[in-house]
Motif scaffolding. Structure first.
Motif, PDB file in Angstrom:
ATOM      1  N   TYR A 170       0.858  -1.031   0.225  1.00  0.00           N
ATOM      2  CA  TYR A 170       0.219  -0.099   0.011  1.00  0.00           C
ATOM      3  C   TYR A 170       0.537   1.379   0.121  1.00  0.00           C
ATOM      4  O   TYR A 170       0.673   2.106  -0.538  1.00  0.00           O
ATOM      5  CB  TYR A 170      -1.084   0.147   0.960  1.00  0.00           C
ATOM      6  CG  TYR A 170      -2.192  -0.978   1.391  1.00  0.00           C
ATOM      7  CD1 TYR A 170      -3.081  -0.897   0.572  1.00  0.00           C
ATOM      8  CD2 TYR A 170      -2.566  -2.179   1.904  1.00  0.00           C
ATOM      9  CE1 TYR A 170      -4.038  -1.481   0.274  1.00  0.00           C
ATOM     10  CE2 TYR A 170      -3.493  -3.105   1.560  1.00  0.00           C
ATOM     11  CZ  TYR A 170      -4.558  -2.632   0.893  1.00  0.00           C
ATOM     12  OH  TYR A 170      -5.080  -4.077   0.366  1.00  0.00           O
ATOM     13  N   LEU A 191       2.266   1.475  -3.491  1.00  0.00           N
ATOM     14  CA  LEU A 191       1.352   1.905  -4.560  1.00  0.00           C
ATOM     15  C   LEU A 191       0.999   3.871  -4.054  1.00  0.00           C
ATOM     16  O   LEU A 191       0.938   4.531  -4.769  1.00  0.00           O
ATOM     17  CB  LEU A 191       0.256   1.299  -4.109  1.00  0.00           C
ATOM     18  CG  LEU A 191       0.466  -0.072  -5.179  1.00  0.00           C
ATOM     19  CD1 LEU A 191      -0.684  -1.092  -4.688  1.00  0.00           C
ATOM     20  CD2 LEU A 191       0.768   0.051  -6.756  1.00  0.00           C
ATOM     21  N   SER A 213      -4.211   5.476   2.178  1.00  0.00           N
ATOM     22  CA  SER A 213      -4.287   4.685   0.743  1.00  0.00           C
ATOM     23  C   SER A 213      -5.321   5.316  -0.148  1.00  0.00           C
ATOM     24  O   SER A 213      -4.474   6.011  -1.111  1.00  0.00           O
ATOM     25  CB  SER A 213      -4.023   3.197   1.126  1.00  0.00           C
ATOM     26  OG  SER A 213      -3.759   2.589  -0.311  1.00  0.00           O
ATOM     27  N   TYR A 218      -3.595  -0.623  -8.078  1.00  0.00           N
ATOM     28  CA  TYR A 218      -3.794  -0.603  -6.681  1.00  0.00           C
ATOM     29  C   TYR A 218      -5.832  -1.520  -6.866  1.00  0.00           C
ATOM     30  O   TYR A 218      -5.457  -1.795  -5.544  1.00  0.00           O
ATOM     31  CB  TYR A 218      -4.061   1.037  -7.052  1.00  0.00           C
ATOM     32  CG  TYR A 218      -4.754   1.278  -5.905  1.00  0.00           C
ATOM     33  CD1 TYR A 218      -4.110   1.358  -4.443  1.00  0.00           C
ATOM     34  CD2 TYR A 218      -5.651   1.799  -5.397  1.00  0.00           C
ATOM     35  CE1 TYR A 218      -4.563   1.799  -2.808  1.00  0.00           C
ATOM     36  CE2 TYR A 218      -6.159   1.846  -4.235  1.00  0.00           C
ATOM     37  CZ  TYR A 218      -5.804   2.092  -3.235  1.00  0.00           C
ATOM     38  OH  TYR A 218      -5.943   2.392  -1.891  1.00  0.00           O
TER      39      TYR A 218
END
Length: 313
Positions: free
Chosen positions: A112, A115, A209, A247
């Protein structure tokens, strides 16, 4: 965990199948794991060896591939090995279980954070193209990589540390492999603090995130809609679609595991979802970036031509 942990052997529940399905499932998981390793190692080698790919986006992807290799190697070899043994012989030492739990959660968390940084990189490239070289310089890139791994390491370290303070009164590790939840369930003490911190950890990870990706892609969308540059929109579509797809695959796989945990009766289904959480995003990422990115395709063709030339000589 106390209680003479120097000599504690635990029993892993693992994946239990009937004899008719054992071999097909074992071979399927083995080939999937080999594909994940091969594809991600190829991407790592390609990015390292090709100077044209020494750009922030691909160097960040190098971190993602490294994390995928680490996460799958933490789980899959042991899982495959235990599938060939009867449940009563699936022993693992406490220290080995702790290391596996730490690395498995680190894989999840770092996925996470990397990304998130990749989303920031795309935002700077699309919305601030004239300042991209200055903002995403080598020093900034190193700082972002250290942040991605460092934050994950600290958060996961605290998580595992809170579990290790508990004394242990059970020996059966539920689930496919060792993780934080299966470890603190071995204790008969109160796990209130563990549950609170675990919930805090999950909320912070998912909210930061999702929030960062939504924010950056909202700004990218606004920039594309207000811009009359066809090249900008084409660049945004090409570079952002790969990251966004990676993602979403990773996020949806994680959310599926959380959803299935609310249905204790679906134990076997939850185990297969957990396996897919490791294998599916890690196997799809090289394909997504390899198909979408012209630079990666060009670098791959160049690498293949070099290998053919060397063989001909």
């Amino acid at each position: 965990m106390s209680n003479s942990s120097d000599s504690v052997d635990l029993l892993l529940e693992g994946l239990t199948l009937d004899s008719d399905h054992l071999l097909p499932v074992f071979l399927l998981l083995l080939f999937a794991y080999i594909f994940v390793l091969f594809s991600n190692f190829c991407m790592c080698f390609l990015i390292i060896s090709e100077r044209s790919l020494h750009q922030p986006m691909y160097l960040l992807y190098l971190n993602l591939s490294t994390n995928d290799i680490l996460g799958n190697t933490t789980v899959m070899p042991r899982l495959l090995y235990d599938m060939l043994r009867p449940p009563a012989l699936r022993h693992i030492h406490l220290y080995g279980c702790v290391v596996q739990a730490f690395l498995a959660i680190l894989f999840n968390t770092t996925g996470y954070t990397i990304l998130m940084i990749m989303a920031f990189d795309r935002y700077v490239a699309i919305c601030l193209p004239l300042r991209y070289s200055a903002l995403m310089n080598a020093r900034m890139l190193v700082r972002l990589m250290v942040w991605a791994w460092g934050v994950a390491f600290v958060f996961v370290g605290v998580l595992i540390g809170l579990t290790l303070r508990l004394s242990m009164c059970r020996s059966l590790v539920s689930g496919l492999y060792c993780n934080n939840a299966s470890l603190f369930k071995l204790s008969c003490e109160s796990t209130y603090i563990n549950n609170v911190y675990g919930l805090f950890f999950t909320v912070v990870l998912f909210s930061s995130s999702i929030g960062s990706v939504v924010l950056t892609y909202t700004k990218i969308t606004v920039a594309c809609l207000t811009s009359k540059s066809a090249s900008l929109n084409r660049k945004a579509l090409q570079t952002c679609s790969t990251h966004l797809l990676s993602y979403l695959v990773f996020l949806c796989s994680g959310l599926l595991i959380i959803t299935f945990h609310r249905f204790p009766q679906l134990t076997q289904e939850r185990k297969f979802i957990t396996i897919m959480y490791h294998l599916l995003p890690s196997g799809l990422n090289p394909l997504i970036y390899g198909v979408q990115s012209k630079e990666v395709r060009r670098g791959f063709r160049g690498m293949v031509s070099k290998i053919i030339t060397v063989k001909q000589k």
